[in-house]
Each structure stands twice: as C-alpha cells, then as structure tokens.
Write a protein that holds these residues in place. Structure first.
Motif, short mmCIF file in Angstrom:
data_model
loop_
_atom_site.label_atom_id
_atom_site.label_comp_id
_atom_site.label_asym_id
_atom_site.label_seq_id
_atom_site.Cartn_x
_atom_site.Cartn_y
_atom_site.Cartn_z
N ILE B 4 0.88 -1.03 -0.08
CA ILE B 4 -0.02 -0.10 -0.04
C ILE B 4 1.07 1.27 0.08
CG2 ILE B 4 -1.78 1.32 1.30
CD1 ILE B 4 -2.44 -1.71 2.41
N LEU B 5 0.68 2.10 -0.82
CA LEU B 5 1.53 3.37 -0.96
C LEU B 5 0.91 4.46 -0.44
CD1 LEU B 5 3.69 4.81 -2.36
CD2 LEU B 5 2.82 4.98 -4.20
N VAL B 6 1.40 5.04 0.50
CA VAL B 6 0.70 6.18 1.16
C VAL B 6 1.49 7.52 0.66
CG1 VAL B 6 0.44 7.45 3.49
CG2 VAL B 6 0.22 4.86 3.11
N VAL B 7 0.76 8.52 -0.02
CA VAL B 7 1.48 9.80 -0.64
C VAL B 7 0.57 10.83 0.18
CG1 VAL B 7 1.93 10.65 -2.73
CG2 VAL B 7 1.24 8.61 -2.89
N GLU B 8 1.54 11.41 1.13
CA GLU B 8 1.31 12.42 1.80
C GLU B 8 2.42 13.44 2.08
OE1 GLU B 8 -0.28 14.26 3.84
OE2 GLU B 8 -2.38 13.70 3.93
N ASP B 9 2.35 14.61 1.99
CA ASP B 9 3.44 15.63 2.26
C ASP B 9 3.63 15.66 3.69
OD1 ASP B 9 0.86 16.95 2.20
OD2 ASP B 9 2.02 18.65 2.08
N SER B 10 2.60 15.61 4.39
CA SER B 10 2.61 15.92 5.84
C SER B 10 2.99 14.38 6.77
CB SER B 10 1.23 16.21 6.60
OG SER B 10 1.03 15.76 7.98
N PRO B 11 4.28 14.87 7.20
CA PRO B 11 4.91 13.60 8.07
C PRO B 11 3.55 12.78 9.07
CG PRO B 11 6.33 15.38 7.95
CD PRO B 11 5.13 15.87 7.57
N THR B 33 6.25 11.32 -0.56
CA THR B 33 6.04 12.62 -0.02
C THR B 33 5.22 13.53 -0.99
OG1 THR B 33 8.09 13.15 -0.73
CG2 THR B 33 7.91 12.81 1.57
N ASP B 34 5.11 13.17 -2.30
CA ASP B 34 4.34 13.85 -3.37
C ASP B 34 3.94 13.05 -4.58
OD1 ASP B 34 6.75 14.10 -5.30
OD2 ASP B 34 7.63 15.32 -3.57
N GLY B 35 3.50 13.69 -5.64
CA GLY B 35 3.05 12.59 -6.66
C GLY B 35 4.39 12.10 -7.22
N ILE B 54 -4.61 15.27 -1.48
CA ILE B 54 -4.81 15.96 -2.54
C ILE B 54 -3.91 17.30 -2.72
CG2 ILE B 54 -6.26 17.87 -4.12
CD1 ILE B 54 -8.46 16.10 -3.57
N ASN B 55 -3.73 18.00 -1.72
CA ASN B 55 -2.65 19.24 -1.60
C ASN B 55 -1.33 18.71 -1.16
OD1 ASN B 55 -5.13 20.84 -2.23
ND2 ASN B 55 -5.57 21.02 -0.30
N MET B 56 -0.56 18.88 -2.30
CA MET B 56 0.78 18.28 -1.85
C MET B 56 1.77 19.19 -2.97
SD MET B 56 0.79 14.12 -1.70
CE MET B 56 0.00 14.03 -3.42
N PRO B 57 2.87 19.22 -2.52
CA PRO B 57 3.93 20.35 -3.36
C PRO B 57 4.37 19.41 -4.36
CG PRO B 57 4.80 19.63 -1.42
CD PRO B 57 3.48 19.18 -1.13
N LEU B 64 -1.51 13.07 -10.17
CA LEU B 64 -1.03 11.78 -9.84
C LEU B 64 -2.12 11.01 -10.16
CD1 LEU B 64 0.88 9.72 -8.36
CD2 LEU B 64 -0.31 10.22 -6.30
N VAL B 65 -3.45 10.94 -9.89
CA VAL B 65 -4.65 10.20 -10.15
C VAL B 65 -4.65 10.29 -11.51
CG1 VAL B 65 -7.12 9.72 -9.83
CG2 VAL B 65 -5.81 10.40 -8.11
#
Lengths: 277, 125
Positions: B4-11, B33-35, B54-57, B64-65
């Motif tokens: 499972i890939l978790v894509v999030e900029d917030s640690p 950490t981003d797309g 959704i909101n990532m740098p 990405l989707v």
C-alpha cells in the motif's frame, strides 16, 4: 310290542337329551358370544390404555424436548447478547486504539525535532489534520510587552491576527486563566473575528502559559468535537507547549552559540593581526 | 502481501495512516511525499493500493490520479483520496478523474481501514 315301547321311550329319551344338548350348545354359543364381546371390549380398553400410556409418554417426551428447546433458545439468546456485547466492546477498543494511535503520532511528531519552525509546522499539521480546523493562529506570549503575538497562522493572513494583551478578551483571558475555551456553537457560519475564536487552548508548561492556539473556523465537514479531539487539545496544551518552548530555547541558544563562536574566532584572529603589525 | 502506497506531504498524516494500515494483516506500507515520489515508487515496486492526499507540493494528488489512470500498467490500482477539501464538488472532481474513494480529513481510521480492506479483497461495491 313291549320292544317298540322301549324303543320309543329310548328315542324319547334321546330326543330329550338331544334337546338338552341343543339348549346347552345354544347357551354355550351365547356365552361364547358374550365372552368374545367381552374380549373385544377388553382388547379395546387395553389398546386404549396402551395408547393412553403411549400418548402420555409422547407428551412427556415432547414436554422435555420443548423445555430443552426453550433452554437452548435461552442460551442462544444469552450467547447472542454476549456476542453483541463483545462486538460493541471490540468496536470501542478499536476506537480507543485508533485514538491512542492519533495521540501517539501527534506526541511523537511534536517531540521529533528541536527546530522551532518545524515544531510550529507540526502543530499546524496536527490542528489541521487531526482536529480539522480551517482557520487558526498560534500565538506566543512576548514577555517584554506581556502580549500574545501570532507566530504562525493557517487559513488567515498573519497580519489579520492582532496582538492581544493578556487578560483582554477571550484569547487574553485564556492566557491569563490557563483554561481552555470552547464556544457553544462551533459550526455556525460566521465572519472571521480575530477576537472571537470558537476554541482557544492555552499552551502551558505545568501552570505557566507560554501562548495559545486560537481556532476561528473548523473544516466544513467537521461537525463537532469528539472525545479524542478533547484529548488532542489536552495533548497540545502540554506537549505542544513543551515542544515549542524547548525548540525556541534550543534555536536561541544555537544562535547565541554561533555568535559567541564568531566572537571567539574574531578574538583568536586579532592577536595574529597585532603580531603582524 | 499487499503493498500500500501512502502519498502525503505531511509527516504526521503519513505516520498516522501508515500506523493504521500496518494493522491490516500481512500488509506492507510504502511512503511517498508527493506525486513525483509516488510515481517513482510505482515504477520500482508492485503497488496494490494508493492512499493519496490532494494538496501536495511538486505534484498534487489529482495530477497523480490522472497519470496513474492514464498508464495501462497502473490504471487498475484502487486509489483512495484523503483531503481537507470536504465539499461535494471536490469529491465529484476527484471521482471523475479516477479516484475510487474520497475521505475528507480528519479521517476516521476505522472508515479508512474498512475501505482499504474492501478494495484489497475486491469487495468494494
């Protein structure tokens, strides 16, 4: 002639005997009939009593089975209820587990760095992602002016958040009394008012307040606060305060250390210059 | 073992989601950490499900989707979006681009786990 008479009397005797025999036979037949009837009667009653006994036996058996069924149903009901209890307890434990995970992650992140701006960013992340706030400010007390000064904001510009004198208004009161404030209507649509937060949490180390988190608006999908939100507020009040305070001290000491180091380097260099002269 | 890939900029959110997902038996979590970072992970590992903000740098979740859906190798990977954008039109837009599910923040861990397990088992309807 005498012979004939004797034959006749014998015949008469025979006939009489025969008649008696006939009567006897008839009586026997009658008796036989009666006995047969009686036998049928007795057979009927025996059959009836056997049937009755059998019925009784069956009835008892049915009663036993019904009792057993009832007790099984009762046990099933109890097990089903216990199952329901376990299921709801499992859900409660799961929820508690998730809440603890949230608190653990928030606490872990808060203490994962000594960089002041990083700590502020983490507090912002927690308030946005875990609490669900859209507009808020983190304000720290300026010991020189005794005012609360915004150090970072989300959803509003820093210039839109005025400094607040301790004891003045909701925010100032929270800083003075070290008690959290929650407005009665959390979700109502209202214009942004920097003096009227819907939630204000003091950042305190023991009873010493170092600042506040003032929330002015929640995310639209956030309908209200749950138990874990209040736990998060408690955690933020303590852990965020410690993390902010220690990181600020560390950053200041780092800055001072750099200044002192530069000064020492300068001092070391000076004698050489003098020597060169 | 599902990846499972978790894509999030917030640690914080990354750790929180990973922490929750690791409770699914035999699951393995990868983090991006981003797309752009997510696309790198997609090309290097076999990914079974994506959870993306959704909101990532650098590259946001919607971009990405659309890239994942446009790539025949990845187009069938289920994607769950997690975001602070809770408006219905945001949800519709994400679903129209190709997201399978949309969870507004603050996320309910149980809801996320339910979605993940249903997509992994193929009983998402």
């Amino acid at each position: 002639m005498e012979k004939d008479v004797s034959y006749l009397s014998k015949a008469e005797e025979f006939i009489q005997m025969f008649k008696k025999g006939e009567e006897f036979t008839k009586e026997l037949l009658k008796e036989n009939e009666k006995l047969r009837y009686r036998i049928v009667e007795l057979e009927g009653s025996i059959e009836k009593s056997v049937d009755n006994a059998r019925t009784k036996l069956y009835e008892n058996r049915i009663k036993l089975l019904e009792d057993e069924l009832e007790s099984l149903k009762d046990k099933f009901r109890k097990v089903a209820e216990e199952n329901k209890d376990f299921a709801s307890k499992y859900l409660e434990v799961e929820e508690e587990n998730n809440n603890l995970a949230n608190l653990y992650v928030a606490s872990y992140q808060l203490h994962s760095t000594l960089d002041f701006s990083e700590v502020l960013r983490i507090v912002l992340e927690i308030v946005i992602n875990l609490i669900g706030a859209e507009k808020f400010a983190i304000m720290l007390i300026d010991d020189k002016t005794n005012e609360l000064v915004p150090v970072t904001t989300e959803g509003i510009d820093m210039t839109e958040v005025p400094k607040v004198v301790i004891g003045s208004g909701t925010i100032g009161r929270v800083a003075r009394e070290a008690e959290s404030y929650f407005a009665e209507d959390l979700t109502g649509v209202r214009e942004y008012n920097p003096f009227e937060p819907i939630v204000c949490i003091p950042l305190k180390i023991k009873e010493h307040v170092i600042g506040v988190i003032a929330i002015f608006k929640l995310l639209t999908q956030k309908a209200g606060f749950t138990n874990v939100d209040y736990e998060l507020f408690n955690l933020l009040a303590g852990h965020a305060a410690t993390a902010i305070f220690s990181s600020r001290l560390y950053t200041q000491s780092e800055r001072k250390l750099t200044t002192i180091q530069s000064f020492l380097d300068l001092l070391k260099e000076k004698p050489k210059k003098w020597e060169n002269r | 073992m599902p990846n499972i890939l978790v894509v999030e900029d917030s640690p914080t959110m990354r750790q929180l989601i990973s922490f929750a997902i690791k409770r699914i038996p035999n699951s393995h979590v990868l983090e991006a950490t981003d797309g752009v970072d997510a696309l790198k992970k997609l090309s290097s590992d076999k990914i079974d499900l994506i959870i993306a903000d959704i909101n990532m740098p650098v590259m946001d979740g919607l971009k990405l989707v659309s890239l994942v859906r446009g790539n025949p190798a990845f187009k069938n990977i289920p994607i769950i979006m997690v975001t602070t954008e809770g408006a219905e039109e945001d949800r519709k837009r994400a679903i129209a681009i190709g997201a399978n599910a949309y969870l507004p923040k603050p996320i309910q861990t149980q809801e996320l786990l339910k979605l993940v397990t249903s997509y992994l088992s193929g009983n998402s309807d």
